[in-house]
Design an enzyme around this catalytic site. Structure first.
Site, PDB file in Angstrom:
ATOM      1  N   SER A   1       0.833  -1.194   0.000  1.00 41.57           N
ATOM      2  CA  SER A   1       0.000   0.000   0.000  1.00 41.57           C
ATOM      3  C   SER A   1       0.864   1.237   0.000  1.00 41.57           C
ATOM      4  O   SER A   1       2.048   1.206   0.346  1.00 41.57           O
ATOM      5  CB  SER A   1      -0.873   0.012   1.247  1.00 41.57           C
ATOM      6  OG  SER A   1      -0.042   0.252   2.365  1.00 41.57           O
ATOM      7  N   LYS A   2       0.231   2.316  -0.377  1.00 42.33           N
ATOM      8  CA  LYS A   2       0.894   3.604  -0.455  1.00 42.33           C
ATOM      9  C   LYS A   2       1.434   4.032   0.900  1.00 42.33           C
ATOM     10  O   LYS A   2       2.460   4.695   0.981  1.00 42.33           O
ATOM     11  CB  LYS A   2      -0.126   4.631  -0.939  1.00 42.33           C
ATOM     12  CG  LYS A   2       0.291   5.269  -2.223  1.00 42.33           C
ATOM     13  CD  LYS A   2      -0.688   6.318  -2.636  1.00 42.33           C
ATOM     14  CE  LYS A   2       0.043   7.232  -3.613  1.00 42.33           C
ATOM     15  NZ  LYS A   2      -0.769   8.132  -4.326  1.00 42.33           N
TER      16      LYS A   2
END
Ligand code: GLU
Length: 487
Positions: A256-257
């Site tokens: 994920s970011k």
């Protein structure tokens, strides 16, 4: 589809950047196509108007081209199955939705948002295992349906999923996959804004574009039974499916970011070579089954098979990417690296300096084994771009002896006499001075390195001397001798 050359596609929804997972999907499709003599298709899935980002499609295509996957059939490289941008194919989806309505596989649903919300709440209250649309509009009388449609009431088109046996399909990576039909909701195929949903557009296009293998991330696996039902409804042959394993953070959570960069653009901006990114991403869920990690794109094309894609999630390990970057730097020719260095030079504080190509090449040659990023050359070997302005105190304390100044000045004199500046001649001169003064070579080598570079680590000292040249070496020796005091 017997004996048909494979046709595969990368079908991104343009979000404004290319996700590492997207690059992996694109790459595996590309490798598979190239390995099998098939065709790699790029299709832009931009039917979600809420997520529309201006310029995102162009940017995505630019990144794909930059990274080397430019050989696609798709926007700008039109083939026989265009247009390749879904927002330009709306009529096709409508025709197909209407076809399904006519044969009872789909129906128009006029339910208001309010009714749908109430229905959902009601079902949640009853603790039903799945919240599903209740087919209310399927059972309206023909007359009411007609009247609502003709009076222009807003509607969506839903797939009419009938009870029945399990949806079963084969996946090249995951083998046999089964889903209970009853768990699947009557999917919306056309939204009230007239745009198709992902499911309809994706299936219609895969069929019309003659896609033979659907290779995509595991996050789409739960959509596949819906697609299988759609293929059944249209009476079309199924493509082969291959769902690629999830990409995970080192703590095994989904990539994920939040935990770092996921945009390919960010990695390129940080100075990772495209060759290293390709190599790294190829190994996120696939291996050739050999004891090596370094691959060029061509080698990957030769080795890639879907059968060797793993089931288990692939951990994104940025240290491995950095290691591969260094390996790919070493695999490059000096001329290629020169281009990179010249591209980067204007972004450094040395932008106004005058560094001839031969000079830069010599610097690169000496540093090649020591670079993790091409831009390291400006930091790790700053002394190629400006003379040292200070001297590492710890190295001075350790290496600068009582006689260092005297010996270095003698060395400068010996260097002065050299007509032909070669590594061997500089080395010979140093050995001669050491011998005459009855000291070990180290008594000269270490202070020399300090004098010309300001630090205690780097490439071979004669490489540095050769690169900066005799006159500059002598200048730096004199300047160091004036500045460094023995204590
Ligand atoms: N548009 C989907 C995406 O953004 C495509 C998924 C698929 O390949 O079917 O990834």
């Amino acid at each position: 589809m017997i004996n048909q050359k494979p046709r595969v596609r990368f079908a991104p929804s343009p979000t404004g950047y290319l996700h590492i997972g997207g690059l992996r999907t694109a790459l595996y499709n590309y490798l598979f196509a190239k390995n099998t003599g098939g065709q790699f298709v790029l299709r832009i899935e931009d039917t979600d108007r809420n997520r529309f980002v201006e310029g995102a499609t162009e940017q995505l295509i630019d990144v794909l081209k930059f990274i080397g996957l430019e050989d696609f059939e798709g926007p700008g490289n039109e083939g026989d199955f265009g247009p390749y941008i879904q927002s330009e194919r709306l009529e096709i989806y409508h025709d197909h939705a209407n076809q399904l309505i006519e044969n009872g596989h789909a129906y128009r649903c006029f339910c208001s948002q309010e009714r749908l919300l109430n229905l959902r709440e009601e079902q949640q209250k009853q603790k039903l295992p799945q919240v599903k649309y209740d087919k209310h509009c399927l059972y309206l009388s023909d007359e009411v349906k007609k009247q609502k449609f003709e009076s222009g009431e807003s509607f969506v088109v839903r797939l009419n999923i009938r009870p029945g046996i399990k949806v079963i399909f084969n996946d090249i990576v995951r083998d046999r996959v089964e889903f209970d039909r009853d768990t699947i909701d009557d999917q919306v195929l056309i939204k009230s804004d007239g745009f198709p949903t992902y499911h309809l557009a994706n299936v219609v296009d895969d069929h019309l574009m003659k896609i033979t293998h659907v290779i995509r991330g595991e996050e789409w696996l739960t959509s596949t039974p819906k697609h299988v039902i759609l293929y059944e409804a249209f009476g079309w042959e199924l493509p082969k499916f291959a769902h690629l394993p999830l990409l995970l953070n080192p703590d095994k959570s989904k990539l994920s970011k939040r935990q770092g960069d996921v945009a390919v653009e960010d990695y390129l901006a940080k100075g990772y070579l495209k060759e290293a990114l390709i190599n790294f991403v190829a190994l996120l869920g696939w291996s050739a089954g050999e004891q090596k990690d370094f691959y060029t794109l061509n080698e990957l094309i030769q080795k890639f098979t879907l059968e060797r894609v793993h089931k288990a999630g692939a951990v994104f390990n940025v240290e491995k990417l950095s290691w591969l970057n260094a390996e790919h730097i070493r695999a490059k020719s000096i001329d290629e690296l020169l281009n990179y260095v010249k591209q980067e030079l204007p972004n450094t504080k040395y932008k106004n300096g005058n560094y001839p190509d031969a000079y830069l090449k010599s610097a690169i040659e000496s540093m090649k084994e020591r670079l993790n990023f091409v831009t390291d050359i400006f930091e790790k070997s700053f002394y190629y771009f400006e003379p040292p302005t200070s001297y590492d105190e710890a190295i001075v304390a350790k290496r600068w002896k009582e006689r260092s100044a005297e010996l270095l000045l003698k060395l400068a004199e010996a260097f002065e006499m050299i007509d032909e500046p070669t590594k061997e001649n500089f080395e010979f001169a140093l050995h001669t001075v050491a011998e005459k003064n009855e000291v070990g070579n180290g008594q000269l080598i270490h202070p020399l390195r300090l004098a010309i570079s300001g630090i205690g680590v780097g490439p071979g000292v004669y490489d540095i001397v050769l690169t900066i040249g005799k006159d500059e070496t002598i200048r730096r020796i004199k300047s160091a001798v004036e500045t460094i005091k023995f204590e």
